[in-house]
Design an enzyme around this catalytic site. Sequence first.
Site, mmCIF file in Angstrom:
data_model
loop_
_atom_site.group_PDB
_atom_site.id
_atom_site.type_symbol
_atom_site.label_atom_id
_atom_site.label_comp_id
_atom_site.label_asym_id
_atom_site.label_seq_id
_atom_site.Cartn_x
_atom_site.Cartn_y
_atom_site.Cartn_z
ATOM 1 N N HIS A 1 0.840 -1.194 0.000
ATOM 2 C CA HIS A 1 0.000 0.000 0.000
ATOM 3 C C HIS A 1 0.876 1.245 0.000
ATOM 4 C CE1 HIS A 1 0.560 -0.620 4.457
ATOM 5 N NE2 HIS A 1 0.867 0.655 4.340
HETATM 6 P P1 TYD Z 1 -1.784 -3.100 7.878
HETATM 7 O O1 TYD Z 1 -1.515 -1.637 7.828
HETATM 8 O O2 TYD Z 1 -2.649 -3.681 6.795
HETATM 9 O O3 TYD Z 1 -0.417 -3.900 7.960
HETATM 10 P P2 TYD Z 1 0.732 -4.089 6.846
HETATM 11 O O4 TYD Z 1 0.634 -2.935 5.914
HETATM 12 O O5 TYD Z 1 2.000 -4.110 7.610
HETATM 13 O O6 TYD Z 1 0.510 -5.385 6.138
HETATM 14 O O7 TYD Z 1 -2.425 -3.402 9.289
HETATM 15 C C1 TYD Z 1 -2.730 -4.719 9.722
HETATM 16 C C2 TYD Z 1 -3.925 -4.659 10.662
HETATM 17 O O8 TYD Z 1 -3.639 -3.867 11.821
HETATM 18 C C3 TYD Z 1 -5.159 -4.047 10.018
HETATM 19 O O9 TYD Z 1 -6.276 -4.798 10.446
HETATM 20 C C4 TYD Z 1 -5.236 -2.666 10.592
HETATM 21 C C5 TYD Z 1 -4.562 -2.796 11.944
HETATM 22 N N1 TYD Z 1 -3.841 -1.578 12.346
HETATM 23 C C6 TYD Z 1 -4.319 -0.813 13.398
HETATM 24 O O10 TYD Z 1 -5.358 -1.103 14.001
HETATM 25 N N2 TYD Z 1 -3.612 0.301 13.764
HETATM 26 C C7 TYD Z 1 -2.470 0.672 13.133
HETATM 27 O O11 TYD Z 1 -1.838 1.692 13.502
HETATM 28 C C8 TYD Z 1 -1.984 -0.133 12.034
HETATM 29 C C9 TYD Z 1 -0.740 0.236 11.294
HETATM 30 C C10 TYD Z 1 -2.698 -1.243 11.687
#
Ligand code: TYD
Length: 139
Positions: A50
């Site tokens: 992303h």
């Molecule tokens: P995500 O940003 O999709 O992780 P990555 O990009 O590392 O694969 O986040 C994973 C999960 O965690 C998603 O369900 C959202 C949650 N999340 C939060 O609740 N707070 C946060 O600050 C972040 C970064 C993620």
Amino acid sequence: MYNTCMLRLKKNSDKYGKLVPIEGENDIPFKIKRVYYIYGVDRTVCRGFHAHSKLHQVLICVNGSVKIRLKNNSSEEIVFLEKPEEALYIGPMIWREMFEFSENAVLLVLASDYYDDNEYIRNWDKYVDLAESIFGKEE
Ligand code: TYD
């Protein structure tokens, strides 16, 4: 790559161990509003995929190592994070993927704002369209 750079944090090292302080706006170019860390990631896992439309982030691998693939609409580069005093700044509109987490890797992330799912760009084609409208199209 534009909107990204490596920051070298000051490491205090003595016979008692090592300490790296991080002050928002002094050591990194934004006020820190949120901190999270990623760990327990299998080496075969690739995550991220992303960009953020507004968010500024700093990534620090405080234990172990991880690779970060940075992409925009015209180029790509891979950054290897393996030192707790090395920080990768990623500004808005940069696509990122995190992969090859070593065993026991802990990736610390400092962010300029609270979590907001609406400012995530998770679709690559949508990202390219947006990036081209902002940065211009690569011929
Ligand atoms: P995500 O940003 O999709 O992780 P990555 O990009 O590392 O694969 O986040 C994973 C999960 O965690 C998603 O369900 C959202 C949650 N999340 C939060 O609740 N707070 C946060 O600050 C972040 C970064 C993620």
